[in-house]
Scaffold this motif. Structure first.
Motif, PDB file in Angstrom:
ATOM      1  N   ASN A   7       0.824  -1.209   0.000  1.00 19.20           N
ATOM      2  CA  ASN A   7       0.000   0.000   0.000  1.00 19.20           C
ATOM      3  C   ASN A   7       0.857   1.256   0.000  1.00 19.20           C
ATOM      4  O   ASN A   7       0.556   2.232  -0.694  1.00 19.20           O
ATOM      5  N   GLU A   8       1.929   1.253   0.785  1.00 13.26           N
ATOM      6  CA  GLU A   8       2.822   2.407   0.840  1.00 13.26           C
ATOM      7  C   GLU A   8       3.488   2.639  -0.509  1.00 13.26           C
ATOM      8  O   GLU A   8       3.564   3.778  -0.995  1.00 13.26           O
ATOM      9  N   LEU A   9       3.945   1.568  -1.140  1.00 11.81           N
ATOM     10  CA  LEU A   9       4.592   1.685  -2.441  1.00 11.81           C
ATOM     11  C   LEU A   9       3.622   2.218  -3.488  1.00 11.81           C
ATOM     12  O   LEU A   9       3.950   3.126  -4.253  1.00 11.81           O
ATOM     13  N   ILE A  10       2.406   1.701  -3.514  1.00 15.14           N
ATOM     14  CA  ILE A  10       1.405   2.168  -4.481  1.00 15.14           C
ATOM     15  C   ILE A  10       1.055   3.632  -4.222  1.00 15.14           C
ATOM     16  O   ILE A  10       0.951   4.431  -5.161  1.00 15.14           O
ATOM     17  N   ILE A  29       9.330   1.477 -13.123  1.00 11.26           N
ATOM     18  CA  ILE A  29      10.173   0.862 -12.087  1.00 11.26           C
ATOM     19  C   ILE A  29      11.640   0.906 -12.494  1.00 11.26           C
ATOM     20  O   ILE A  29      12.510   1.210 -11.672  1.00 11.26           O
ATOM     21  N   VAL A  30      11.920   0.626 -13.760  1.00  8.10           N
ATOM     22  CA  VAL A  30      13.312   0.687 -14.251  1.00  8.10           C
ATOM     23  C   VAL A  30      13.839   2.113 -14.117  1.00  8.10           C
ATOM     24  O   VAL A  30      14.970   2.320 -13.666  1.00  8.10           O
ATOM     25  N   LYS A  31      13.030   3.096 -14.480  1.00  8.45           N
ATOM     26  CA  LYS A  31      13.441   4.500 -14.369  1.00  8.45           C
ATOM     27  C   LYS A  31      13.761   4.864 -12.922  1.00  8.45           C
ATOM     28  O   LYS A  31      14.786   5.493 -12.640  1.00  8.45           O
ATOM     29  N   GLY A  37      20.188   4.819  -8.427  1.00  7.77           N
ATOM     30  CA  GLY A  37      21.556   4.319  -8.527  1.00  7.77           C
ATOM     31  C   GLY A  37      21.659   2.811  -8.401  1.00  7.77           C
ATOM     32  O   GLY A  37      22.759   2.274  -8.228  1.00  7.77           O
ATOM     33  N   TYR A  38      20.537   2.114  -8.514  1.00  9.12           N
ATOM     34  CA  TYR A  38      20.537   0.659  -8.408  1.00  9.12           C
ATOM     35  C   TYR A  38      21.182   0.067  -9.652  1.00  9.12           C
ATOM     36  O   TYR A  38      20.819   0.412 -10.774  1.00  9.12           O
ATOM     37  N   LEU A  50      12.751   1.241  -3.818  1.00 13.32           N
ATOM     38  CA  LEU A  50      11.710   2.048  -4.451  1.00 13.32           C
ATOM     39  C   LEU A  50      11.028   2.986  -3.462  1.00 13.32           C
ATOM     40  O   LEU A  50      10.817   4.162  -3.755  1.00 13.32           O
ATOM     41  N   ILE A  51      10.697   2.480  -2.287  1.00 10.96           N
ATOM     42  CA  ILE A  51      10.009   3.290  -1.283  1.00 10.96           C
ATOM     43  C   ILE A  51      10.864   4.486  -0.859  1.00 10.96           C
ATOM     44  O   ILE A  51      10.404   5.627  -0.874  1.00 10.96           O
TER      45      ILE A  51
END
Length: 88
Positions: A7-10, A29-31, A37-38, A50-51
């Motif tokens: 939910n937090e990610l969305i 997600i790739v962007k 820097g992943y 991501l978060i």
């Protein structure tokens, strides 16, 4: 716990993705991963990356990470006394 993270990610992803609606989910997600820097494989990308990137994406470079800011003390002496339990 996993539902909370999803939910937090969305919640964090939604407004950022609306700024670039031409991208599909994987492209977005790739962007984000590249911005953060992943450099690993996409299948190994964690939700934490991501978060935290989404939380910090629009902040200034010298802004503190939100989870760390609550524990920050401006004064070193106060930090030591608090760590030793002398003050609350």
């Amino acid at each position: 716990m996993k539902c909370h993270r999803i939910n937090e990610l969305i919640e964090l992803l939604h407004p950022e993705w609306q700024k670039e609606p031409e991208l599909n989910l994987l492209q977005m997600i790739v962007k984000l991963a590249e911005e953060a820097g992943y450099e690993g494989k996409l299948k190994d990308l964690t939700d934490d990356v991501l978060i935290y990137h989404l939380k910090m994406r629009n902040s200034q470079k010298d802004d503190m990470i939100p989870g760390l800011a609550k524990d920050c003390e401006d004064d070193f002496k106060t930090a030591i006394l608090r760590a030793r339990g002398i003050i609350n």
